[in-house]
Structure formats: structure tokens, C-alpha cells
Design a protein around this motif. Sequence first.
Motif, PDB file in Angstrom:
ATOM      1  N   ILE A 133     -70.859 -49.197 104.617  1.00  0.00           N
ATOM      2  CA  ILE A 133     -72.292 -48.947 104.517  1.00  0.00           C
ATOM      3  C   ILE A 133     -72.788 -47.971 105.585  1.00  0.00           C
ATOM      4  O   ILE A 133     -73.839 -47.342 105.435  1.00  0.00           O
ATOM      5  CB  ILE A 133     -73.079 -50.282 104.576  1.00  0.00           C
ATOM      6  CG1 ILE A 133     -74.501 -50.077 104.045  1.00  0.00           C
ATOM      7  CG2 ILE A 133     -73.058 -50.845 105.988  1.00  0.00           C
ATOM      8  CD1 ILE A 133     -75.261 -51.353 103.834  1.00  0.00           C
ATOM      9  N   LEU A 171     -69.226 -55.147 100.138  1.00  0.00           N
ATOM     10  CA  LEU A 171     -69.343 -54.213 101.262  1.00  0.00           C
ATOM     11  C   LEU A 171     -67.996 -53.719 101.791  1.00  0.00           C
ATOM     12  O   LEU A 171     -67.872 -53.390 102.974  1.00  0.00           O
ATOM     13  CB  LEU A 171     -70.154 -54.837 102.407  1.00  0.00           C
ATOM     14  CG  LEU A 171     -71.656 -55.023 102.164  1.00  0.00           C
ATOM     15  CD1 LEU A 171     -72.350 -55.466 103.441  1.00  0.00           C
ATOM     16  CD2 LEU A 171     -72.301 -53.760 101.630  1.00  0.00           C
ATOM     17  N   MET A 228     -76.818 -55.262 104.931  1.00  0.00           N
ATOM     18  CA  MET A 228     -77.542 -54.179 104.258  1.00  0.00           C
ATOM     19  C   MET A 228     -78.968 -54.040 104.787  1.00  0.00           C
ATOM     20  O   MET A 228     -79.462 -52.936 105.012  1.00  0.00           O
ATOM     21  CB  MET A 228     -77.547 -54.425 102.748  1.00  0.00           C
ATOM     22  CG  MET A 228     -76.195 -54.253 102.089  1.00  0.00           C
ATOM     23  SD  MET A 228     -76.240 -54.418 100.272  1.00  0.00           S
ATOM     24  CE  MET A 228     -76.306 -56.195 100.090  1.00  0.00           C
TER      25      MET A 228
END
Length: 329
Positions: A112, A108, A28
Motif C-alpha cells: 500500500i 494487503l 489502509m
Amino acid sequence: MDARGNILYLVVPCYNEEDGLEHAAGVMAEKLERLMRAEKISQESRILLVDDGSRDNTWRIISGLCGQDSLFCGIRFSRNYGHQSAILAGMMKARLHADMAVTIDADLQQDIEALDQFITCYQEGAEIVYGIRNNRDTDGWFKRMTATCFYRLLELLGCHIIPNHADYRLLSRAALDALAEYGEVNLFLRGLIPAMGFPSDVVYFDVKKREAGRSKYTLGKMLSLAADGITSMSIRPIRLITVLGFLVSLFSLGMIIKCLTDWVLGNNLQGYTTTLLVSLSLGGLTLFSLGIVGEYVGKIYLETKSRPRYIVDAVIWKDAASGPGKEHG
């Protein structure tokens, strides 16, 4: 069209995520840094990790991440309040600082890399952007079947939801401010957010396999979410009970007339099987109806108490911890 504010907060609910959180945090952070370098988002953008009362080392990991990099900030609940409350708490905290907030799961599995499309839709005027999975190939047969039945059932009951949309979405500050006006305790954000009626767009993404740990969404939690969704967004089940009651009353009236007619004509019927089946059917229908009504009464009971939807036990903002002070939502 003038460019809109571009401070992004990535809201990440976490529950017992010690196995994969550090890796996910790295992914991230790397993604947000790329977006910053491309000037798609502001340098003030942050990753907000919400610990939903984890019983493992999740909060220790979050504290470490926040201490190492001011890109991270964290919230810890006093206990486990549930996925929906964790998402809401993160969004409510983010709206004080961000122009837009994106919610994404800590595992995730939601791609993303779709963030670029979310931001593009936002800059083009969408106040809400829904992430919709292209397929459910990563789910087992049972989960695919139950998910399909769930969406169809909600549609039949008059709930407007986005099929194959979980909780991967972007909300602008205007949408976040509107969401803050809702004070209900029984949260079903998948139905509540579309009901706000803001201009919206969709982004399609592929679901990835979970790299570490196991899914925290057990069958019990999924059934609880389904019940909350139906009872929070529709009163059609109550109306269906009314219709069923009327039809059963008509049937009962017909049976009474038939029995009286047979008695007048002197027809002696055994009637044991018929009586047993009717009694069992009516008994089951009555208990089922009482259960549905009980669900609504229980929700009313919880709403009237006006208890906080969550209690925040600790906040780490940039490099400073807030200490033991409590926040209520």
C-alpha cells in the motif's frame, strides 16, 4: 502542469476476509490519513469495501467500520459474483465521486505504500497506472510456473496484457468513464483495461506475505480466469483450429492416396496399430476442438442474455445505509 483532481477512492474487493479485514482496514485508513495530511489527496477521499457475497462475518465488519468512521463506505452483493465483478462494481461506484480510483486486494499483499508513486504518476498525466510486482518469491513453485505459462500463452494468442500485473492499478475518472462504456458480461479486466489505450505508467512494488487467512484464489478460480482471459480477448484459438483442420485434412488425403496405391499394388498391410493411433488422435483432436468452440459459444450465449454482471444488495455510504434497495451492474 496544473494539478489534477485529487479525490482518491481505494476500492477493496472482499470475500470471506473476516480474519484480517479489521487489521487491513486500519492500515489502509492510516495510509490515507497520511496522504491527506501531506495534501496529496483530498479530504473527500474514501475506502470502498466491496463484499462479494461473503459467507462469514465480512459484511458485519464492513458495517461496523462504516459506522465508526466516515472514511469507509461499503457495498454488498446479493451473492458471490467473483473478484472481477467486485472490482468493477467498486470502480463504477467510485467514478461518480472520485477523480481517481485504486483497486487493491483486502489481504494487503500488494504494498500500500506504493500509493504515493501511483498518485505521482497520475498527477504527471497518466490516466492508468499499473502496479507490477518485482518478483514472485512469495508464491509457491506451482503458482509461479502456472502464472508464467499463463502470461506466455496469452501473448502467443495475441492478448495484450501487462506481465506480473494483477489487479493493483489506478484509473483516472476519464479511464473509469471509458470502462463504463463496456457492457460485456465475461470480464477480464487485466486485458480489457490495457486495450483502452489511455496514457499509462507502471509502478513496481514488493509483494508481502499474507498476515491472516488464506488466499481465496483457488486453482479452479485461476483456471476460470485464464479461460475468460483467452476467450474474452482473442479469437486466435478458433483460427488455430481452422489451421489444424486444414493440416489434418491434408494428412488424411495423403493417407487415402497411400492406401489406394497399396491396394492397387496388392500390398497387404496389417494396419491395425496405424488405424488405432490415427483414430484416437483424430478423436482427441475433434473433442478438444469442440471444447474450444463450445467455450466461445457459451460466452456468446451469456452475452446475448444481457444479464446484470452483479446485483448490489446493500450500500453503506458514509454514515447512512441505503437499505434493501438493489442496484444492477
